[in-house]
Design an enzyme around this catalytic site. Structure first.
Site, PDB file in Angstrom:
ATOM      1  N   ASP A 153       0.831  -1.204   0.000  1.00 10.72           N
ATOM      2  CA  ASP A 153       0.000   0.000   0.000  1.00 10.72           C
ATOM      3  C   ASP A 153       0.865   1.255   0.000  1.00 10.72           C
ATOM      4  OD1 ASP A 153      -1.995  -1.791   0.204  1.00 10.72           O
ATOM      5  OD2 ASP A 153      -2.854  -1.015   2.087  1.00 10.72           O
ATOM      6  N   SER A 170     -35.640  -6.214 -14.479  1.00 13.46           N
ATOM      7  CA  SER A 170     -35.395  -6.899 -13.216  1.00 13.46           C
ATOM      8  C   SER A 170     -35.625  -8.393 -13.471  1.00 13.46           C
ATOM      9  CB  SER A 170     -36.316  -6.368 -12.132  1.00 13.46           C
ATOM     10  OG  SER A 170     -37.632  -6.404 -12.579  1.00 13.46           O
ATOM     11  N   LEU A 171     -35.618  -9.187 -12.437  1.00 11.13           N
ATOM     12  CA  LEU A 171     -35.729 -10.632 -12.646  1.00 11.13           C
ATOM     13  C   LEU A 171     -36.952 -11.182 -11.947  1.00 11.13           C
ATOM     14  CD1 LEU A 171     -32.042 -11.750 -12.030  1.00 11.13           C
ATOM     15  CD2 LEU A 171     -33.230 -11.558 -14.206  1.00 11.13           C
ATOM     16  N   GLU A 223     -24.637 -17.778 -11.980  1.00  8.41           N
ATOM     17  CA  GLU A 223     -23.726 -16.881 -11.262  1.00  8.41           C
ATOM     18  C   GLU A 223     -24.392 -16.492  -9.949  1.00  8.41           C
ATOM     19  OE1 GLU A 223     -23.690 -13.040 -13.567  1.00  8.41           O
ATOM     20  OE2 GLU A 223     -25.108 -14.189 -14.765  1.00  8.41           O
ATOM     21  N   LYS A 243     -26.104 -14.126  -7.135  1.00  8.42           N
ATOM     22  CA  LYS A 243     -26.930 -12.924  -7.186  1.00  8.42           C
ATOM     23  C   LYS A 243     -26.504 -12.006  -6.037  1.00  8.42           C
ATOM     24  CE  LYS A 243     -31.609 -11.268  -7.696  1.00  8.42           C
ATOM     25  NZ  LYS A 243     -31.541 -10.199  -6.717  1.00  8.42           N
ATOM     26  N   ASP A 256     -26.253  -8.996  -3.463  1.00  5.07           N
ATOM     27  CA  ASP A 256     -27.261  -8.227  -2.752  1.00  5.07           C
ATOM     28  C   ASP A 256     -26.745  -6.799  -2.590  1.00  5.07           C
ATOM     29  OD1 ASP A 256     -29.714  -8.083  -1.701  1.00  5.07           O
ATOM     30  OD2 ASP A 256     -29.246  -9.087   0.184  1.00  5.07           O
ATOM     31  N   ARG A 278     -30.566   2.144 -11.266  1.00  8.44           N
ATOM     32  CA  ARG A 278     -31.617   1.552 -12.080  1.00  8.44           C
ATOM     33  C   ARG A 278     -32.876   2.420 -12.098  1.00  8.44           C
ATOM     34  NH1 ARG A 278     -35.994  -1.515 -11.171  1.00  8.44           N
ATOM     35  NH2 ARG A 278     -36.617  -2.848 -12.879  1.00  8.44           N
ATOM     36  N   GLU A 281     -23.349  -4.681 -10.182  1.00  9.97           N
ATOM     37  CA  GLU A 281     -23.861  -4.405  -8.852  1.00  9.97           C
ATOM     38  C   GLU A 281     -22.807  -3.699  -8.008  1.00  9.97           C
ATOM     39  OE1 GLU A 281     -26.944  -5.593  -8.756  1.00  9.97           O
ATOM     40  OE2 GLU A 281     -27.514  -5.889  -6.658  1.00  9.97           O
ATOM     41  N   TYR A 301     -19.166  -5.260  -9.119  1.00 10.32           N
ATOM     42  CA  TYR A 301     -19.071  -6.509  -9.871  1.00 10.32           C
ATOM     43  C   TYR A 301     -19.911  -6.370 -11.135  1.00 10.32           C
ATOM     44  CZ  TYR A 301     -16.692  -9.326  -6.356  1.00 10.32           C
ATOM     45  OH  TYR A 301     -15.768  -9.847  -5.508  1.00 10.32           O
ATOM     46  N   LYS A 314     -33.703 -17.869  -5.717  1.00 11.11           N
ATOM     47  CA  LYS A 314     -33.391 -17.307  -4.400  1.00 11.11           C
ATOM     48  C   LYS A 314     -33.176 -18.388  -3.350  1.00 11.11           C
ATOM     49  CE  LYS A 314     -34.426 -12.735  -5.002  1.00 11.11           C
ATOM     50  NZ  LYS A 314     -35.658 -12.140  -4.526  1.00 11.11           N
ATOM     51  N   CYS A 318     -64.393  -0.877  10.745  1.00  8.56           N
ATOM     52  CA  CYS A 318     -63.066  -0.342  10.439  1.00  8.56           C
ATOM     53  C   CYS A 318     -62.469   0.213  11.737  1.00  8.56           C
ATOM     54  CB  CYS A 318     -63.177   0.763   9.396  1.00  8.56           C
ATOM     55  SG  CYS A 318     -61.641   1.669   9.171  1.00  8.56           S
ATOM     56  N   CYS A 344     -62.374   4.417  11.089  1.00  9.29           N
ATOM     57  CA  CYS A 344     -63.554   5.262  10.897  1.00  9.29           C
ATOM     58  C   CYS A 344     -64.809   4.641  11.505  1.00  9.29           C
ATOM     59  CB  CYS A 344     -63.758   5.577   9.421  1.00  9.29           C
ATOM     60  SG  CYS A 344     -64.230   4.145   8.452  1.00  9.29           S
ATOM     61  N   CYS A 367     -62.695  -1.771   4.240  1.00  3.25           N
ATOM     62  CA  CYS A 367     -63.434  -0.595   4.672  1.00  3.25           C
ATOM     63  C   CYS A 367     -63.844   0.109   3.390  1.00  3.25           C
ATOM     64  CB  CYS A 367     -62.544   0.319   5.514  1.00  3.25           C
ATOM     65  SG  CYS A 367     -63.306   1.937   5.753  1.00  3.25           S
ATOM     66  N   CYS A 426     -62.879   7.350   4.635  1.00  4.48           N
ATOM     67  CA  CYS A 426     -62.076   6.820   5.759  1.00  4.48           C
ATOM     68  C   CYS A 426     -60.713   7.521   5.767  1.00  4.48           C
ATOM     69  CB  CYS A 426     -61.884   5.315   5.608  1.00  4.48           C
ATOM     70  SG  CYS A 426     -60.752   4.649   6.847  1.00  4.48           S
TER      71      CYS A 426
HETATM   72  S1  IVH Z   1     -28.358  -9.962 -14.413  1.00  2.36           S
HETATM   73  C1  IVH Z   1     -32.401  -8.478 -16.090  1.00  2.36           C
HETATM   74  N1  IVH Z   1     -26.798 -10.862 -12.597  1.00  2.36           N
HETATM   75  O1  IVH Z   1     -30.708  -8.543  -9.337  1.00  2.36           O
HETATM   76  C2  IVH Z   1     -31.619  -7.851 -15.008  1.00  2.36           C
HETATM   77  N2  IVH Z   1     -28.461  -9.352 -11.881  1.00  2.36           N
HETATM   78  O2  IVH Z   1     -33.575  -8.997  -9.516  1.00  2.36           O
HETATM   79  C3  IVH Z   1     -30.731  -8.832 -14.334  1.00  2.36           C
HETATM   80  N3  IVH Z   1     -28.369  -8.816  -9.499  1.00  2.36           N
HETATM   81  O3  IVH Z   1     -31.534  -5.561 -10.955  1.00  2.36           O
HETATM   82  C4  IVH Z   1     -29.336  -8.536 -14.564  1.00  2.36           C
HETATM   83  N4  IVH Z   1     -26.626 -10.068  -9.040  1.00  2.36           N
HETATM   84  O4  IVH Z   1     -29.479  -5.589  -9.397  1.00  2.36           O
HETATM   85  C5  IVH Z   1     -27.829 -10.071 -12.833  1.00  2.36           C
HETATM   86  N5  IVH Z   1     -25.244 -11.744 -11.157  1.00  2.36           N
HETATM   87  C6  IVH Z   1     -26.294 -10.956 -11.370  1.00  2.36           C
HETATM   88  C7  IVH Z   1     -26.898 -10.205 -10.350  1.00  2.36           C
HETATM   89  C8  IVH Z   1     -27.993  -9.416 -10.645  1.00  2.36           C
HETATM   90  C9  IVH Z   1     -27.519  -9.228  -8.557  1.00  2.36           C
HETATM   91  C10 IVH Z   1     -29.472  -7.890  -9.244  1.00  2.36           C
HETATM   92  C11 IVH Z   1     -29.565  -6.734 -10.204  1.00  2.36           C
HETATM   93  C12 IVH Z   1     -30.935  -6.806 -10.810  1.00  2.36           C
HETATM   94  C13 IVH Z   1     -31.653  -7.642  -9.800  1.00  2.36           C
HETATM   95  C14 IVH Z   1     -32.798  -8.373 -10.458  1.00  2.36           C
END
Ligand code: IVH
Length: 657
Positions: A34, A83-84, A114, A116, A118, A137, A171, A221, A310, A404, A407, A420, A425
């Site tokens: 470093d 999204s997925l 791969e 996912k 967080d 996004r 991500e 990543y 998941k 309710c 109300c 309700c 209300c």
């Molecule tokens: S592929 C079509 N690869 O998961 C969009 N997404 O639930 C998916 N995420 O918005 C892109 N790891 O933020 C992809 N290895 C990975 C991921 C990944 C995390 C997130 C990403 C996306 C969300 C969808």
């Protein structure tokens, strides 16, 4: 030092520091200490100060520099960020594969797996190889410009080895170590803690001061590439390309020949999960072949050829101290379990949903019981089970209310839920307002402020927000001129909305963001949607009977139609969606026999995408019949009724293929 020497030295230092950075932050494999890295950087800082004319655009000293922002600018994504959809078990995965096979029966399916991450999805736009915009996004169409912050992430290259226009997605994450250290500091400073690494990453990216982001030591990543991928045929190769461009990619990935191999990878990663330095919440599985992937298209906001598999949500036991009934924005009454606070899935929770009266009966859950709760992702946890052996005999049964809780008006049962139905209300209205401002991204007006405005008589529905004046607010106690100005400005700034957002904000039962998007694509304007028949709505691929009924009922209500009129009168401008008109738009079409190039499902979807109605039987209202090989009785009927018939070639031409 001569100018010439200075110029050379600056260039050499820039390149060397950059390559050391790459070894350290991208490959996790530093070659120098470093101290060496730091001293080279200091030398560069000094030289650049003396010879600013030679400073390189991608200099490592450019990473933290920008001043704090007032707010983030909006960025429209050139290609929508999807999204997925989720899968939680093998069965979901088998269903997913079955749906793909139904669409493309002869597909040879192989997968790419791969982890996912967080964290927070970020898009990086490079022009001629130089990083120009980094964006969150957002709603997938429009995100926030967080370029200055993202530049502080050391694993993000500021320039690329190829001088092209490309976009890389991935991500931004925070490792568990960094998160723990950050929370310790936050605690010392008396600041709120971050519940998990994802919130911490998101909170760090959304800092107005890049120096704060820089201190958070985020990583990036990469997992997707938007560019001309002519030479590339698989998702796996895309990952190799991304890596070759100098991005950090996860080493936890695998080419899986079938679902069996996917399940193995899932189990393997599941076991590693706790030991990984960063948080993950599952794996991402894609159809590896890019051509197939493209053909599969998208459902709502999610690509069909990709799924988030998941991990099982975490479960813990705690005591349920009470059950209260909450009134939602649609008037729905939801029983909520009040819990002795417990840490689960990275967060402390004190409430869980019991959904409805039937669910309480099914669980036979009583006040005072010890219960098992589970939490998946961001959603409020569920009560999944009671531990009856721990009962003392003092537990009390819960009786559903007859009125309710707010109300006090009588409630009505619809399906499994109570509602309700009092139009006035107060809580129901407040909940809807909260939903509306959040849907409209009016960040300055949270639940507390809404309540206050309501109590002060400034607003009685959301439309009133758009008529508020600075003077109305600044005269209230605890609101100054500046905050009043901010609030008004942020409300006024949201008067232009996209059609999907507007539809979503109406709060129609069963209409989430995806359905709102599909409706917008199909009808193009709010007027057209208001006048659509239930059948037309039901004809949208992802919308079934119940949802179509709910939408159609909503727009038939005079009160609701007046509400839309009022919003428009208040100056809300809804951006129309340009519907790509084709020869099929508005036409009623029947397909019979086998087509050579399209499966039945593909033909159906292509027609719907082009704005046509796919119908199953021929009548005199049919515009034309597409005739494939071995056509059935539909062909005869078309002949008899004199309905126009076309062959596959002509059909493809009409589709523009
Ligand atoms: S592929 C079509 N690869 O998961 C969009 N997404 O639930 C998916 N995420 O918005 C892109 N790891 O933020 C992809 N290895 C990975 C991921 C990944 C995390 C997130 C990403 C996306 C969300 C969808």
């Amino acid at each position: 030092m001569s100018n010439e020497d200075a110029k050379k030295r600056i260039k050499k230092l820039t390149d060397e520091i950059n390559s050391l950075r790459y070894r350290y932050h991208v490959l996790d494999d530093p070659t120098v200490t470093d101290e060496i890295y730091e001293s080279l950087t200091q030398e560069l800082v000094k030289l650049e100060a003396k010879y600013p004319q030679f400073k390189q655009a991608h200099s490592p000293t450019q990473r933290v520099g920008g001043a704090a922002l007032e707010k983030f600018q909006k960025v429209r994504h050139e290609v929508r960020m999807l999204s997925l959809s989720d899968a939680f078990n093998k069965e979901d995965m088998l269903d997913w594969e079955a749906r793909i096979k139904k669409l493309i029966p002869d597909a040879k399916l192989e997968y790419f797996c791969e982890v996912k991450f967080d964290g927070l999805a970020v898009s990086l736009r490079y022009k001629s190889g130089a990083l120009v915009v980094a964006a969150t996004r957002g709603d997938g169409e429009i995100g926030e410009n967080v370029t200055e912050n993202v530049k502080t992430i050391q694993s993000v290259p500021l320039d690329l080895p190829i001088k092209k226009d490309i976009e890389v997605r991935g991500e931004a994450i925070m490792t568990k170590d960094v998160w723990n250290a950050l929370n310790k500091q936050q605690e010392k400073k008396g600041k709120p803690l971050y519940a998990n690494t994802r919130n911490a990453a998101a909170g760090s990216i959304r800092q107005l001061d890049p120096k704060v982001t820089a201190s958070r030591k985020l990583q990036f990543y990469a997992y997707d590439l938007v560019m001309d991928l002519e030479q590339t045929t698989t998702h796996e190769e895309v990952h190799e390309k991304i890596k070759a461009l100098g991005f950090k990619v996860s080493k936890y990935q695998k080419h899986a020949k079938n679902l069996e191999a996917v399940f193995e990878f899932y189990d393997h990663i599941g076991k590693l999960r706790e030991t990984l330095p960063f948080g993950i919440d599952g794996i991402v599985v894609s159809v590896n072949n890019l051509e197939l992937f493209k053909r599969l298209g998208a459902v709502g906001k999610a690509p069909r050829g990709m799924v988030a598999y998941k991990f099982a949500p975490e479960q813990v036991a705690t005591v349920m101290e009470n059950i209260i009934v909450q009134v939602g924005r649609t008037g729905k009454l939801t029983p909520i379990a009040q819990l002795r606070p417990v840490f689960v899935g990275g967060t402390t929770v004190s409430r869980a949903t019991l959904h409805n009266e039937d669910e309480i009966k099914r669980l036979d859950v009583r006040i005072g019981d010890t219960v098992v709760i589970q939490r998946a992702g961001d959603v409020i946890p569920d009560v999944v089970e009671v531990l009856p052996k721990l009962r003392t005999g003092k537990e009390k049964k819960f009786l559903m209310l007859k009125h309710c809780p707010v109300c006090k008006q009588p409630i009505v049962r619809r399906g499994v839920d109570y509602f309700c139905v009092n139009a006035h209300c107060p809580t129901k209205n407040l909940r809807y307002m909260e939903y509306f401002v959040s849907a409209f991204d009016i960040y300055t007006v949270g639940p507390k402020i809404l309540q206050r405005f309501k109590d002060e008589g400034l607003i009685s529905d959301v439309v009133d927000l758009f008529y508020l004046k600075k003077e109305d607010i600044q005269s209230l106690e605890r609101f100054g001129e500046k905050s009043a100005e901010n609030i008004i400005a942020s409300i006024q700034a949201r008067k232009q909305v996209t059609l999907p957002k507007f539809i979503y904000a109406l709060g129609i039962a069963h209409v989430g963001e995806e359905t709102a998007f599909d409706l917008a694509q199909r009808f193009g304007s709010i007027q057209k949607l208001m006048n659509a028949s239930k059948e037309e709505i039901n004809a949208i691929l992802n919308i079934g009977e119940v949802v179509a009924q709910s939408i159609s009922d909503w727009f038939r209500s005079k009160r609701n139609r007046q509400f839309i009129e009022k919003l428009l009168k208040a100056g809300i401008e809804v951006e129309q969606v340009k519907i790509h008109k084709t020869a099929l738009t508005g036409k009623s079409i029947v397909v019979t026999g086998t087509l050579e190039n399209l499966s039945r499902e593909e033909a159906k979807e292509a027609i719907r995408k082009a704005g046509g109605d796919w119908v199953s039987s021929v009548s005199k209202n049919t515009d034309f019949v597409v005739v494939g090989d071995n056509p059935g009785s539909k062909y005869d009927k078309a002949q008899k009724l004199g309905v126009k018939t076309i062959d596959e070639k002509e059909f493809l031409k009409l589709l523009g293929k």
